[in-house]
Scaffold this motif. Structure first.
Motif, PDB file in Angstrom:
ATOM      1  N   VAL A   1     -10.337   8.315  -2.966  1.00 16.06           N
ATOM      2  CA  VAL A   1     -11.257   7.065  -3.182  1.00 16.06           C
ATOM      3  C   VAL A   1     -12.662   7.768  -2.990  1.00 16.06           C
ATOM      4  CG1 VAL A   1     -11.954   5.469  -0.704  1.00 16.06           C
ATOM      5  CG2 VAL A   1      -9.427   6.211  -1.191  1.00 16.06           C
ATOM      6  N   GLU A   2     -14.076   6.989  -3.389  1.00 18.36           N
ATOM      7  CA  GLU A   2     -15.409   7.245  -3.702  1.00 18.36           C
ATOM      8  C   GLU A   2     -15.933   6.478  -2.475  1.00 18.36           C
ATOM      9  OE1 GLU A   2     -18.937   6.674  -6.242  1.00 18.36           O
ATOM     10  OE2 GLU A   2     -16.669   6.296  -7.117  1.00 18.36           O
ATOM     11  N   LEU A   3     -16.729   6.807  -1.578  1.00 17.71           N
ATOM     12  CA  LEU A   3     -17.353   6.274  -0.291  1.00 17.71           C
ATOM     13  C   LEU A   3     -18.943   5.501  -0.446  1.00 17.71           C
ATOM     14  CD1 LEU A   3     -16.301   7.436   2.734  1.00 17.71           C
ATOM     15  CD2 LEU A   3     -15.387   5.988   1.782  1.00 17.71           C
ATOM     16  N   ASP A   4     -18.976   4.614  -0.843  1.00 18.98           N
ATOM     17  CA  ASP A   4     -20.243   3.886  -0.919  1.00 18.98           C
ATOM     18  C   ASP A   4     -20.400   2.936   0.141  1.00 18.98           C
ATOM     19  OD1 ASP A   4     -22.789   2.614  -1.838  1.00 18.98           O
ATOM     20  OD2 ASP A   4     -21.925   2.089  -3.509  1.00 18.98           O
ATOM     21  N   ILE A   5     -21.691   3.675   1.581  1.00 24.09           N
ATOM     22  CA  ILE A   5     -21.630   3.169   2.587  1.00 24.09           C
ATOM     23  C   ILE A   5     -23.222   3.166   2.352  1.00 24.09           C
ATOM     24  CG2 ILE A   5     -21.638   3.954   5.151  1.00 24.09           C
ATOM     25  CD1 ILE A   5     -19.234   5.221   3.819  1.00 24.09           C
TER      26      ILE A   5
ATOM     27  N   SER B   1       0.931  -1.435  -0.010  1.00 25.31           N
ATOM     28  CA  SER B   1       0.239   0.097   0.343  1.00 25.31           C
ATOM     29  C   SER B   1       0.671   1.202   0.290  1.00 25.31           C
ATOM     30  CB  SER B   1      -0.624   0.252   1.218  1.00 25.31           C
ATOM     31  OG  SER B   1      -0.157   0.062   2.739  1.00 25.31           O
ATOM     32  N   ALA B   2       2.086   0.922   0.367  1.00 24.67           N
ATOM     33  CA  ALA B   2       3.022   2.409   0.514  1.00 24.67           C
ATOM     34  C   ALA B   2       3.545   2.824  -0.909  1.00 24.67           C
ATOM     35  CB  ALA B   2       4.327   1.909   1.142  1.00 24.67           C
ATOM     36  N   THR B   3       3.439   1.992  -1.724  1.00 27.52           N
ATOM     37  CA  THR B   3       3.383   1.837  -3.012  1.00 27.52           C
ATOM     38  C   THR B   3       2.086   2.121  -3.883  1.00 27.52           C
ATOM     39  OG1 THR B   3       3.916  -0.267  -3.607  1.00 27.52           O
ATOM     40  CG2 THR B   3       5.365   1.094  -2.800  1.00 27.52           C
ATOM     41  N   VAL B   4       1.532   1.886  -3.773  1.00 24.53           N
ATOM     42  CA  VAL B   4       0.239   2.836  -4.987  1.00 24.53           C
ATOM     43  C   VAL B   4      -0.588   3.350  -3.951  1.00 24.53           C
ATOM     44  CG1 VAL B   4      -2.078   1.622  -4.961  1.00 24.53           C
ATOM     45  CG2 VAL B   4      -0.168  -0.030  -4.586  1.00 24.53           C
ATOM     46  N   GLN B   5      -1.341   4.514  -4.503  1.00 25.58           N
ATOM     47  CA  GLN B   5      -1.908   5.644  -3.897  1.00 25.58           C
ATOM     48  C   GLN B   5      -3.458   4.606  -3.870  1.00 25.58           C
ATOM     49  OE1 GLN B   5      -1.749   8.249  -3.143  1.00 25.58           O
ATOM     50  NE2 GLN B   5      -3.528   9.240  -2.875  1.00 25.58           N
ATOM     51  N   PRO B   6      -4.005   5.362  -2.578  1.00 22.98           N
ATOM     52  CA  PRO B   6      -6.090   4.738  -2.384  1.00 22.98           C
ATOM     53  C   PRO B   6      -6.742   5.396  -3.400  1.00 22.98           C
ATOM     54  CG  PRO B   6      -4.679   5.799  -0.591  1.00 22.98           C
ATOM     55  CD  PRO B   6      -3.944   5.306  -1.683  1.00 22.98           C
ATOM     56  N   ARG B   7      -7.572   5.006  -4.254  1.00 19.21           N
ATOM     57  CA  ARG B   7      -8.545   5.317  -4.635  1.00 19.21           C
ATOM     58  C   ARG B   7      -9.338   3.879  -5.392  1.00 19.21           C
ATOM     59  NH1 ARG B   7      -6.623   8.111  -8.917  1.00 19.21           N
ATOM     60  NH2 ARG B   7      -3.786   8.189  -8.039  1.00 19.21           N
ATOM     61  N   GLY B   8     -10.517   5.367  -6.227  1.00 18.68           N
ATOM     62  CA  GLY B   8     -11.460   4.022  -6.515  1.00 18.68           C
ATOM     63  C   GLY B   8     -12.524   4.076  -5.446  1.00 18.68           C
ATOM     64  N   ARG B   9     -13.603   3.310  -6.152  1.00 10.27           N
ATOM     65  CA  ARG B   9     -14.957   3.024  -5.364  1.00 10.27           C
ATOM     66  C   ARG B   9     -14.847   2.393  -3.578  1.00 10.27           C
ATOM     67  NH1 ARG B   9     -20.506   0.333  -7.276  1.00 10.27           N
ATOM     68  NH2 ARG B   9     -22.234   1.490  -5.895  1.00 10.27           N
ATOM     69  N   LEU B  10     -15.097   2.330  -2.696  1.00 14.99           N
ATOM     70  CA  LEU B  10     -14.918   1.797  -1.444  1.00 14.99           C
ATOM     71  C   LEU B  10     -16.525   1.475  -0.978  1.00 14.99           C
ATOM     72  CD1 LEU B  10     -13.127   0.568   0.242  1.00 14.99           C
ATOM     73  CD2 LEU B  10     -12.902   2.575   1.677  1.00 14.99           C
ATOM     74  N   ARG B  11     -16.653   0.093  -1.131  1.00 18.55           N
ATOM     75  CA  ARG B  11     -18.393   0.085  -0.961  1.00 18.55           C
ATOM     76  C   ARG B  11     -17.628  -0.840   0.748  1.00 18.55           C
ATOM     77  NH1 ARG B  11     -21.242  -3.973  -3.382  1.00 18.55           N
ATOM     78  NH2 ARG B  11     -23.076  -2.495  -2.478  1.00 18.55           N
ATOM     79  N   ILE B  12     -18.813  -0.179   1.953  1.00 17.66           N
ATOM     80  CA  ILE B  12     -18.464  -0.719   3.129  1.00 17.66           C
ATOM     81  C   ILE B  12     -20.471  -1.009   3.235  1.00 17.66           C
ATOM     82  CG2 ILE B  12     -18.053  -0.001   5.428  1.00 17.66           C
ATOM     83  CD1 ILE B  12     -16.099   2.066   4.142  1.00 17.66           C
ATOM     84  N   ASN B  13     -20.488  -1.766   4.224  1.00 14.30           N
ATOM     85  CA  ASN B  13     -20.991  -2.328   5.382  1.00 14.30           C
ATOM     86  C   ASN B  13     -21.311  -2.135   6.954  1.00 14.30           C
ATOM     87  OD1 ASN B  13     -22.994  -4.530   6.846  1.00 14.30           O
ATOM     88  ND2 ASN B  13     -23.902  -3.816   5.009  1.00 14.30           N
TER      89      ASN B  13
ATOM     90  N   ARG C   1     -13.566  12.924   7.719  1.00 18.12           N
ATOM     91  CA  ARG C   1     -12.591  13.115   7.603  1.00 18.12           C
ATOM     92  C   ARG C   1     -12.076  12.318   6.974  1.00 18.12           C
ATOM     93  NH1 ARG C   1     -12.125  11.872  13.637  1.00 18.12           N
ATOM     94  NH2 ARG C   1     -10.289  10.870  13.441  1.00 18.12           N
ATOM     95  N   PHE C   2     -12.149  11.225   7.074  1.00 18.85           N
ATOM     96  CA  PHE C   2     -11.694  10.285   5.501  1.00 18.85           C
ATOM     97  C   PHE C   2     -11.600  11.086   4.076  1.00 18.85           C
ATOM     98  CE2 PHE C   2     -11.732   7.215   2.330  1.00 18.85           C
ATOM     99  CZ  PHE C   2     -10.439   5.991   3.435  1.00 18.85           C
ATOM    100  N   MET C   3     -13.078  11.507   3.837  1.00 20.83           N
ATOM    101  CA  MET C   3     -12.663  12.247   2.788  1.00 20.83           C
ATOM    102  C   MET C   3     -11.716  12.919   2.189  1.00 20.83           C
ATOM    103  SD  MET C   3     -16.984  11.669   2.295  1.00 20.83           S
ATOM    104  CE  MET C   3     -17.178  12.205   1.232  1.00 20.83           C
ATOM    105  N   GLN C   4     -11.476  13.851   3.063  1.00 22.07           N
ATOM    106  CA  GLN C   4     -10.413  14.649   3.207  1.00 22.07           C
ATOM    107  C   GLN C   4      -9.201  14.280   3.021  1.00 22.07           C
ATOM    108  OE1 GLN C   4     -10.879  17.636   6.555  1.00 22.07           O
ATOM    109  NE2 GLN C   4      -9.373  19.628   5.094  1.00 22.07           N
ATOM    110  N   SER C   5      -8.983  13.357   3.610  1.00 23.66           N
ATOM    111  CA  SER C   5      -7.299  12.764   3.614  1.00 23.66           C
ATOM    112  C   SER C   5      -7.406  12.249   2.254  1.00 23.66           C
ATOM    113  CB  SER C   5      -7.306  12.074   4.820  1.00 23.66           C
ATOM    114  OG  SER C   5      -7.137  12.362   6.385  1.00 23.66           O
ATOM    115  N   TYR C   6      -8.312  11.917   1.914  1.00 24.48           N
ATOM    116  CA  TYR C   6      -8.704  10.531   0.833  1.00 24.48           C
ATOM    117  C   TYR C   6      -9.078  10.869  -0.521  1.00 24.48           C
ATOM    118  CZ  TYR C   6      -5.252   8.113   3.982  1.00 24.48           C
ATOM    119  OH  TYR C   6      -4.493   7.759   4.703  1.00 24.48           O
TER     120      TYR C   6
END
Length: 314
Positions: free
Chosen positions: A121-125, A85-97, A113-118
């Protein structure tokens, strides 16, 4: 012998209760699984598993090795995932239940706070108190409130919450207060549909002796806040996690019952399909939530702050 692989095979056999199922999970043959177990036992000079035609069971040595093997494998997986993960930028849709009440009360304030930091990353809650199959239903991550971790997925504990039996002062004034768990059988109780023990409530006393009682429900609800509202209105006794009723107890709207007895604690878990090849977006979310809860939320201990005069209900 590749000892790390042997530990992995051993943990898979124990976790799945079968050489064949372990072979399927590891994408190898049952013969290879048997070979690794035999070589590991020979290397250690002790039997790890008792085998019969119907079941497997751990020996005392096997139990000790299983717990340690799980820790070793988790640490290795964490190190691999961290390096990746240190070499890969977090990105894309993240589906959370997540459960409804916990998701609204405890998680919703964290998402900005998470959205501001990343920002990539698109959150799907999705909020649901039903236990979803994260693989079948396509979730990257689930937050579970559970007394036991998942049998088939990886998990990281984020926090612990106690369960509290309580009722409103109005209810206790009318119906009296139970003194021991067995007294609950004569009271109006409010049930949670997804409770693992159904209408049987389990306690331990100060000497850790178990107590259980079957209660009579006047209402079932598949959401904790629904049962909480009925309890606040004086309609019965509930047990709910402290993160849900803690404020009510501190303010005296609900009264904790049965001093000297407690229900088993429950863990707040981040659950994901596997530790191996964990994506950067899941990794940073799990680390973010672990950091958010690392100091121990105010609700992780029994809220005993309600004024004594409010608790003297006979």
């Amino acid at each position: 012998m590749d000892r790390l692989r042997a530990f992995e095979v051993f943990a898979a056999v124990v976790g799945r209760g079968s050489f064949t199922r372990a072979a399927d999970a590891l994408d190898t043959s049952p013969a290879n699984v048997t070979r690794y177990i035999n070589e590991l036992e020979a290397h250690l000079g002790t039997r790890l598993l008792n085998r019969s035609s119907r079941r497997l069971s751990l020996t005392e040595s096997g139990e000790a090795l299983y717990e340690r093997s799980k820790s070793i494998l988790e640490e290795v997986a964490d190190a691999e995932a961290l390096a990746s993960s240190a070499t890969v930028q977090p990105r894309g849709r993240l589906r959370i239940n997540a459960p409804v009440s916990f998701g609204i009360r405890q998680l919703a304030p964290l998402w900005p706070r998470f959205m501001q930091s990343y920002p990539d990353v698109e959150l799907d809650i999705a909020l649901s108190d039903r236990v979803v199959d994260i693989v079948e239903e396509g979730y990257d991550l689930a937050i579970r409130i559970s007394r036991a971790g998942p049998a088939t997925h990886a998990a990281r504990k984020l926090a612990t919450s106690c369960n509290i039996v309580c009722a409103s002062p109005a209810y206790l004034k009318q119906h009296g207060s139970p003194k021991v768990p067995a007294d609950l059988a004569a009271h109006r109780c409010l049930g949670y549909t997804y409770a693992a023990t159904a209408n049987e409530w389990h306690f331990v006393d100060e000497q850790t002796r178990p107590h259980k009682v079957k209660v009579q429900y006047v209402m079932h609800a598949n959401n904790g806040d629904t049962a909480r509202e009925a309890a606040l209105a004086g309609q019965g006794i509930i047990w709910q996690p402290a993160f849900l009723v803690g404020d009510d107890l501190r303010e005296g709207r609900l009264v904790p019952l049965l001093p000297g007895y407690r229900m088993p604690d429950i863990d707040v878990l981040a659950v994901y399909p596997s530790r191996r090849h964990l994506s950067a977006k899941v990794r940073v979310m799990v680390d973010f939530l672990a950091q958010a809860f690392k100091d121990g939320p105010a609700w992780h201990v029994p809220p005993d702050a309600a004024p004594a005069r409010r608790r003297r209900v006979k």
